[in-house]
Design a protein around this motif. Structure first.
Motif, PDB file in Angstrom:
ATOM      1  N   VAL A  81     -35.088  53.958 -57.485  1.00  0.00           N
ATOM      2  CA  VAL A  81     -34.644  52.876 -57.483  1.00  0.00           C
ATOM      3  C   VAL A  81     -35.255  51.764 -57.972  1.00  0.00           C
ATOM      4  O   VAL A  81     -36.596  51.953 -57.216  1.00  0.00           O
ATOM      5  N   ARG A  82     -35.457  50.668 -58.933  1.00  0.00           N
ATOM      6  CA  ARG A  82     -36.113  50.223 -58.885  1.00  0.00           C
ATOM      7  C   ARG A  82     -35.903  48.599 -58.575  1.00  0.00           C
ATOM      8  O   ARG A  82     -37.602  48.390 -57.766  1.00  0.00           O
ATOM      9  N   GLU A  83     -34.811  47.893 -57.657  1.00  0.00           N
ATOM     10  CA  GLU A  83     -34.675  46.983 -56.392  1.00  0.00           C
ATOM     11  C   GLU A  83     -33.402  47.343 -56.026  1.00  0.00           C
ATOM     12  O   GLU A  83     -32.663  48.110 -56.330  1.00  0.00           O
ATOM     13  N   LYS A  84     -34.235  47.034 -54.234  1.00  0.00           N
ATOM     14  CA  LYS A  84     -32.941  46.565 -53.740  1.00  0.00           C
ATOM     15  C   LYS A  84     -33.178  44.825 -53.443  1.00  0.00           C
ATOM     16  O   LYS A  84     -33.989  44.365 -52.988  1.00  0.00           O
ATOM     17  N   ARG A  85     -31.783  44.701 -53.860  1.00  0.00           N
ATOM     18  CA  ARG A  85     -31.509  43.235 -53.008  1.00  0.00           C
ATOM     19  C   ARG A  85     -30.474  43.618 -52.362  1.00  0.00           C
ATOM     20  O   ARG A  85     -29.256  44.379 -52.016  1.00  0.00           O
ATOM     21  N   GLU A  86     -29.657  42.354 -51.306  1.00  0.00           N
ATOM     22  CA  GLU A  86     -28.939  42.285 -50.808  1.00  0.00           C
ATOM     23  C   GLU A  86     -27.846  42.731 -51.185  1.00  0.00           C
ATOM     24  O   GLU A  86     -26.976  43.760 -50.172  1.00  0.00           O
ATOM     25  N   LYS A  87     -27.039  42.324 -52.844  1.00  0.00           N
ATOM     26  CA  LYS A  87     -25.893  42.517 -52.725  1.00  0.00           C
ATOM     27  C   LYS A  87     -25.990  43.780 -53.935  1.00  0.00           C
ATOM     28  O   LYS A  87     -24.963  43.801 -54.754  1.00  0.00           O
ATOM     29  N   SER A  88     -26.670  44.160 -54.638  1.00  0.00           N
ATOM     30  CA  SER A  88     -27.106  44.776 -55.469  1.00  0.00           C
ATOM     31  C   SER A  88     -28.196  46.536 -56.093  1.00  0.00           C
ATOM     32  O   SER A  88     -28.788  45.725 -54.662  1.00  0.00           O
ATOM     33  N   LEU A  89     -28.457  46.716 -57.087  1.00  0.00           N
ATOM     34  CA  LEU A  89     -29.128  48.451 -56.691  1.00  0.00           C
ATOM     35  C   LEU A  89     -29.792  47.587 -58.450  1.00  0.00           C
ATOM     36  O   LEU A  89     -28.933  48.093 -59.162  1.00  0.00           O
ATOM     37  N   VAL A  90     -31.117  48.153 -58.614  1.00  0.00           N
ATOM     38  CA  VAL A  90     -31.557  47.868 -59.917  1.00  0.00           C
ATOM     39  C   VAL A  90     -31.885  49.545 -60.394  1.00  0.00           C
ATOM     40  O   VAL A  90     -33.079  50.134 -59.297  1.00  0.00           O
ATOM     41  N   TYR A  91     -31.464  50.547 -60.843  1.00  0.00           N
ATOM     42  CA  TYR A  91     -31.924  52.162 -61.152  1.00  0.00           C
ATOM     43  C   TYR A  91     -33.485  52.096 -62.471  1.00  0.00           C
ATOM     44  O   TYR A  91     -32.307  51.584 -63.840  1.00  0.00           O
ATOM     45  N   PRO A 131     -23.374  47.499 -47.095  1.00  0.00           N
ATOM     46  CA  PRO A 131     -23.576  47.779 -46.037  1.00  0.00           C
ATOM     47  C   PRO A 131     -25.045  48.524 -45.086  1.00  0.00           C
ATOM     48  O   PRO A 131     -25.797  49.336 -45.424  1.00  0.00           O
ATOM     49  N   LYS A 132     -24.513  48.375 -44.126  1.00  0.00           N
ATOM     50  CA  LYS A 132     -26.450  48.410 -43.278  1.00  0.00           C
ATOM     51  C   LYS A 132     -26.577  50.394 -43.320  1.00  0.00           C
ATOM     52  O   LYS A 132     -27.824  50.723 -43.913  1.00  0.00           O
ATOM     53  N   ALA A 133     -25.612  50.685 -43.893  1.00  0.00           N
ATOM     54  CA  ALA A 133     -25.120  52.296 -43.030  1.00  0.00           C
ATOM     55  C   ALA A 133     -26.005  52.697 -44.694  1.00  0.00           C
ATOM     56  O   ALA A 133     -26.508  53.873 -44.668  1.00  0.00           O
ATOM     57  N   ILE A 134     -25.391  52.232 -45.721  1.00  0.00           N
ATOM     58  CA  ILE A 134     -26.597  52.837 -46.577  1.00  0.00           C
ATOM     59  C   ILE A 134     -27.235  52.036 -47.429  1.00  0.00           C
ATOM     60  O   ILE A 134     -28.354  52.060 -47.687  1.00  0.00           O
TER      61      ILE A 134
END
Lengths: 148, 148, 148, 148
Positions: A81-91, A131-134
């Motif tokens: 996981v390179r980045e975790k943003r509010e509405k997206s992820l970068v791998y 979602p918070k659960a994720i």
């Protein structure tokens, strides 16, 4: 919280093309397989109907190819996981051929994915906060994880 | 009422495999492309949400391969409606390589498809009678159409 | 000398995934289809056995996705030669949905490809200079071509 | 001598289509994966360059579909050698969904494949007798193996 996952994929005959190597479109399928297995490892699914119709369309994908894969090769696909943003992820993805000698890195790739809500009837996709659960189960990898 | 349709498909690089010929799974994709173009030619779509969530899952598929297709070949896919039943249709397909000399038949196939209603939430599929608006536009081909 | 080419691709049922949109791996197949059609438009082929066993493996691919494509959409794929080097070419691609209203750009991509000689027996690939017969027909697009 | 083999395949996201089920062309890819794994289990490969450039193009394929597969399903693919001829083999395949309850058969298929020699330069395929080193390892399954 997790930031890394590895799967092994086998190069099947139908992955190859007439140049005798794996067709490059399959690297993108393998990245996605690693992403989905990462979600499953956390008790999640990349595509849900309940409690919400969520999905993760791709907004960016890239891959650099340094060595060809051939029929019956085994390739380890390492996801970070390179980045975790509010509405997206970068791998980030690292492909390593693990059969034969020498083992070697054969490709590196990236996927940026957005969390969306699907309308079940119209099919329309709307970006939403993860979602918070994720979000509670996923974190960005520390810089040193990208070292090797 | 219609019972026949033809499309032309090009053999792309990604259709080939390391044996240098089109991978056989693509013949099944080409059959389906002909089926869907046939529906479009009648003002229909194989997959609808409104007025009803209808679909056409495959219940049987077969293909006999007599000659390989290669990169940059052009293939005519001829569809004939072989049978029209209350809840299903059976199609015959004839593949003809139309570039180079001689033109030749390269494969023959069959698809049997069932008309189903999809539940938008659960995804469940239930066999239903072919709606009149569709059934009125399609008929089984006469025996002589299969002659050549 | 040429630096631009356009093809139109149809989104087939098998291109879609359970999210109801075209699976992203197909954008990479469409880029390649445009590249190969560009070569054909110049009287060339991307994969030759004679006079030399030449091929063009991908060394980099990327795509940014801004809008989903759906079943029965038509997409124009516009290729521009971005760079011409001694042993490689870089292409830019612009995807435009041309059915329905409004027409809109849906994705942009890049392919970097290397010219290689294949050993017919071992399958080994060796980077070589782009043969003059090919290089003489292709040029980099002028900056203004990327404008729109 | 062997006549049976089983593999398990996972239904990946890219296998699905907009109807929410695995696209039927993938059943044919899974059959082939089982065939190739069967060969590997015998110390063989379906595609050889040395000592001879041998391959196994498909001459017939069929599949009957009784139940849909969905994303993240696991399917056992059981291969049985139905016929062993001088220049060809016929396989039967049984697909069984093994996740969830009840486990159930979801499809049955057939592949008939011919042993051919490939010309490395022209790519021409010529039917040949199955080499002894291969034929000695494979036998037709007894009738009772097809029982269940």
């Amino acid at each position: 919280m997790a930031y890394e996952f590895k799967i092994v994929q086998e190069v099947e005959f139908h992955h190859t093309d007439m140049a005798g190597i794996m067709h490059y479109s399959n690297f993108f399928k393998f990245m996605e397989a690693a992403e989905h297995a990462f979600f499953r490892s956390l008790g999640l699914s990349i595509h849900t109907v309940k409690p919400e119709p969520l999905g993760w369309p791709r907004v960016h994908a890239d891959c650099d190819f340094s060595y060809p894969l051939r029929f019956e090769d085994s390739v380890e696909v390492r996801l970070l996981v390179r980045e975790k943003r509010e509405k997206s992820l970068v791998y980030s993805f690292y492909f390593r051929k693990i059969n034969g000698e020498p083992q070697r890195e054969v490709a590196r790739g990236t996927l940026a994915v957005a969390c969306v809500k699907r309308d079940n009837v119209s099919g329309k996709l709307t970006a939403v906060a993860i979602p918070k659960a994720i979000a509670d189960k996923i974190e960005a990898a520390p810089p040193e994880a990208f070292g090797a």
